[in-house]
Design a protein around this motif. Sequence first.
Motif, PDB file in Angstrom:
ATOM      1  N   GLU A 282     -23.256 -12.947 -21.344  1.00 37.51           N
ATOM      2  CA  GLU A 282     -22.011 -12.482 -21.998  1.00 37.51           C
ATOM      3  C   GLU A 282     -22.283 -11.385 -23.223  1.00 37.51           C
ATOM      4  N   SER A 283     -23.262 -11.762 -23.907  1.00 38.48           N
ATOM      5  CA  SER A 283     -23.375 -10.845 -25.141  1.00 38.48           C
ATOM      6  C   SER A 283     -23.872  -9.601 -24.604  1.00 38.48           C
ATOM      7  N   ILE A 284     -24.694  -9.420 -23.464  1.00 42.46           N
ATOM      8  CA  ILE A 284     -24.881  -8.169 -23.098  1.00 42.46           C
ATOM      9  C   ILE A 284     -23.684  -7.327 -22.569  1.00 42.46           C
ATOM     10  N   ASN A 285     -22.921  -8.154 -21.842  1.00 42.27           N
ATOM     11  CA  ASN A 285     -21.754  -7.616 -21.287  1.00 42.27           C
ATOM     12  C   ASN A 285     -20.723  -6.989 -22.431  1.00 42.27           C
ATOM     13  N   MET A 286     -20.819  -7.619 -23.562  1.00 40.72           N
ATOM     14  CA  MET A 286     -20.028  -7.201 -24.800  1.00 40.72           C
ATOM     15  C   MET A 286     -20.595  -5.851 -25.228  1.00 40.72           C
ATOM     16  N   ASP A 287     -22.011  -5.717 -25.229  1.00 33.34           N
ATOM     17  CA  ASP A 287     -22.635  -4.357 -25.703  1.00 33.34           C
ATOM     18  C   ASP A 287     -22.162  -3.338 -24.635  1.00 33.34           C
ATOM     19  N   ASP A 288     -21.936  -3.561 -23.305  1.00 37.27           N
ATOM     20  CA  ASP A 288     -21.884  -2.634 -22.325  1.00 37.27           C
ATOM     21  C   ASP A 288     -20.191  -2.513 -22.696  1.00 37.27           C
ATOM     22  N   ILE A 289     -19.286  -3.051 -22.975  1.00 42.52           N
ATOM     23  CA  ILE A 289     -18.125  -2.838 -23.118  1.00 42.52           C
ATOM     24  C   ILE A 289     -17.806  -1.913 -24.396  1.00 42.52           C
ATOM     25  N   LYS A 290     -18.712  -2.255 -25.349  1.00 40.11           N
ATOM     26  CA  LYS A 290     -18.744  -1.371 -26.523  1.00 40.11           C
ATOM     27  C   LYS A 290     -19.373   0.244 -26.082  1.00 40.11           C
ATOM     28  N   LYS A 291     -20.166   0.160 -25.223  1.00 37.89           N
ATOM     29  CA  LYS A 291     -20.642   1.570 -24.828  1.00 37.89           C
ATOM     30  C   LYS A 291     -19.505   2.308 -23.928  1.00 37.89           C
ATOM     31  N   GLN A 292     -18.710   1.398 -23.168  1.00 40.44           N
ATOM     32  CA  GLN A 292     -17.670   2.140 -22.492  1.00 40.44           C
ATOM     33  C   GLN A 292     -16.740   2.503 -23.516  1.00 40.44           C
ATOM     34  N   ILE A 293     -16.335   1.755 -24.563  1.00 36.00           N
ATOM     35  CA  ILE A 293     -15.214   2.209 -25.501  1.00 36.00           C
ATOM     36  C   ILE A 293     -15.625   3.713 -26.276  1.00 36.00           C
ATOM     37  N   MET A 294     -17.110   3.413 -26.558  1.00 38.14           N
ATOM     38  CA  MET A 294     -17.615   4.920 -27.243  1.00 38.14           C
ATOM     39  C   MET A 294     -17.371   6.022 -26.246  1.00 38.14           C
ATOM     40  N   ASN A 295     -17.799   5.769 -25.077  1.00 38.92           N
ATOM     41  CA  ASN A 295     -17.758   6.790 -24.159  1.00 38.92           C
ATOM     42  C   ASN A 295     -16.500   7.311 -23.796  1.00 38.92           C
ATOM     43  N   ALA A 296     -15.380   6.516 -23.759  1.00 42.41           N
ATOM     44  CA  ALA A 296     -13.997   6.818 -23.689  1.00 42.41           C
ATOM     45  C   ALA A 296     -13.814   7.491 -24.923  1.00 42.41           C
ATOM     46  N   HIS A 297     -14.056   7.103 -26.043  1.00 41.23           N
ATOM     47  CA  HIS A 297     -13.624   7.772 -27.565  1.00 41.23           C
ATOM     48  C   HIS A 297     -14.245   9.115 -27.521  1.00 41.23           C
ATOM     49  N   PHE A 298     -15.520   9.504 -26.883  1.00 38.81           N
ATOM     50  CA  PHE A 298     -15.873  10.752 -26.932  1.00 38.81           C
ATOM     51  C   PHE A 298     -15.186  11.834 -25.852  1.00 38.81           C
ATOM     52  N   ASN A 299     -14.845  11.069 -24.886  1.00 37.68           N
ATOM     53  CA  ASN A 299     -14.325  11.914 -23.923  1.00 37.68           C
ATOM     54  C   ASN A 299     -12.707  12.444 -24.306  1.00 37.68           C
ATOM     55  N   VAL A 300     -12.165  11.486 -25.072  1.00 35.78           N
ATOM     56  CA  VAL A 300     -11.083  11.677 -25.565  1.00 35.78           C
ATOM     57  C   VAL A 300     -10.903  12.777 -26.583  1.00 35.78           C
ATOM     58  N   LEU A 301     -11.974  12.941 -27.444  1.00 38.76           N
ATOM     59  CA  LEU A 301     -12.299  13.967 -28.593  1.00 38.76           C
ATOM     60  C   LEU A 301     -12.297  15.165 -27.920  1.00 38.76           C
ATOM     61  N   MET A 302     -13.159  15.268 -26.680  1.00 39.04           N
ATOM     62  CA  MET A 302     -13.204  16.532 -25.903  1.00 39.04           C
ATOM     63  C   MET A 302     -11.890  17.348 -25.667  1.00 39.04           C
ATOM     64  N   THR A 303     -10.942  16.474 -25.540  1.00 38.29           N
ATOM     65  CA  THR A 303      -9.570  17.102 -25.024  1.00 38.29           C
ATOM     66  C   THR A 303      -9.031  17.421 -26.290  1.00 38.29           C
ATOM     67  N   LYS A 304      -9.615  17.372 -27.701  1.00 39.20           N
ATOM     68  CA  LYS A 304      -8.938  18.002 -28.873  1.00 39.20           C
ATOM     69  C   LYS A 304      -7.677  17.247 -29.232  1.00 39.20           C
ATOM     70  N   PRO A 305      -7.332  15.845 -29.134  1.00 43.24           N
ATOM     71  CA  PRO A 305      -5.938  15.619 -29.600  1.00 43.24           C
ATOM     72  C   PRO A 305      -5.582  15.842 -30.979  1.00 43.24           C
ATOM     73  N   ASN A 306      -4.277  16.381 -31.052  1.00 43.40           N
ATOM     74  CA  ASN A 306      -3.757  16.996 -32.339  1.00 43.40           C
ATOM     75  C   ASN A 306      -3.823  15.917 -33.359  1.00 43.40           C
ATOM     76  N   ASN A 307      -3.389  14.582 -33.147  1.00 41.77           N
ATOM     77  CA  ASN A 307      -3.184  13.683 -34.271  1.00 41.77           C
ATOM     78  C   ASN A 307      -3.741  12.057 -33.390  1.00 41.77           C
ATOM     79  N   LEU A 308      -3.465  11.353 -34.521  1.00 40.09           N
ATOM     80  CA  LEU A 308      -3.967   9.891 -33.939  1.00 40.09           C
ATOM     81  C   LEU A 308      -2.880   9.303 -32.877  1.00 40.09           C
ATOM     82  N   LYS A 309      -1.657   9.741 -32.821  1.00 40.28           N
ATOM     83  CA  LYS A 309      -0.701   9.281 -31.763  1.00 40.28           C
ATOM     84  C   LYS A 309      -1.189  10.028 -30.481  1.00 40.28           C
ATOM     85  N   GLU A 310      -1.543  11.216 -30.557  1.00 40.25           N
ATOM     86  CA  GLU A 310      -2.362  11.680 -29.156  1.00 40.25           C
ATOM     87  C   GLU A 310      -3.476  10.988 -28.833  1.00 40.25           C
TER      88      GLU A 310
END
Length: 418
Positions: A282-310
């Motif tokens: 379960e702990s390992i899966n938690m780490d995987d989830i964190k990695k997925q969040i980080m991956n999504a975070h960087f993908n969204v940053l690549m789209t250059k959102p104009n503000n926090l709401k975007e």
Amino acid sequence: MPISKLHSTLGADNKGSCSNLAIYLEKENEELDKIIKKTSSMSEISQLENRKQGFFTASEININTIDVIGSIDNNKRKLGANDAKYFAPTISFSENELSHIAFLATGKREITSVLDFKLSELKQFNALIRDYGRKVMDNYALNFNRQDKGIKTGADLVYFAKIEHFRKYKGTDKEVINRKEISGEYKKGLQSHIHIIVSRKDKTQILKLSPTCNEKQTNRKIGNNEYQVGFDRVKWINSNEKTFDEHFNYKRKELEKFQNQNILKNGSPQGKHEINKKIEIESINMDDIKKQIMNAHFNVLMTKPNNLKEYQQRMIKFAIQVLPTINKVGFIQENHFFYEQSGIDFKAGEVDKNLKLYELFSADSKTTKQVQQTESSLEDWKINTEKLTSILSSLPFEIDPGVDDELLKRKRKRAIRR
């Protein structure tokens, strides 16, 4: 897990009247009365009066102490002088469970004390705990295996329950023994729990019902009728845990499960090994989830959102909600990532200690960490392009092919021109 204790009393003799116990359970209301006497503000007095707790049953609320004592003490037909007249179960919750209930009541991820609740939020918080308490007493009734005799729900019993929101340190607590806390001081954090006074006799005063009976696996036969007697305490605790998870849609971790806790304490070496393995996975899966969040975070940053709401809107495409935590004065303190597929919530710092959205999205005003949570203020959180450039150039990540990436489009155009 919800801790369901079946001790007979709270230091009182349950062979007589329940008056001492019922009066003792008025202690939090008495503390509020002391505060009321010291204030002259009618508004504050009204607030404090509305924070008082009355007893509740399967169908009623705000029952006074005198009525509780009368109902329990008079429900004892054919009980002898040395027979128990009532029992006093308690239902306690873990920190994670109370935080989950508080979120359901308020929509806020951080409630560190019952005093943080607005009056309307406290009312909802109490209602959720009260509804669960009633289900616990339904489980209590069913656990006697006397459905054929009419014991099917808590409504077939004579019981009164009361929610308390504070606990004090006792001399036996390890924190007091280790001199980290002082006996008599209030414990920090959410401490809500339920005290119950339940009659030994059912509502008809025909059946004796004892949760301390040890005959949990005994089958008896009277005439042609065979039935199981006794009260299985472990079964009751497991039922209450299952009820909690279903009632509150709670995603319980392996370490929180009563069955696993019991195995880790009393099980065989093989059993303990298997549970520890589950916890590790379960702990390992938690780490995987964190990695997925980080991956999504960087993908969204690549789209250059104009503000926090975007940024928040684009993270939702990855089934991740970005939820701000609001402090007592109404300002954004930090952000959380709620991963919808698993139902798990992480603080930004738990995903990555360097993931600080308030540095990436800086407000036009002087304050960047404290911005009121209003529609206009969220839109004012403009992207910090210098910070974004630094992030994108320093860390590797996978780019989701479905993301609308303006930066990649520009790179393709330059390549064609060459």
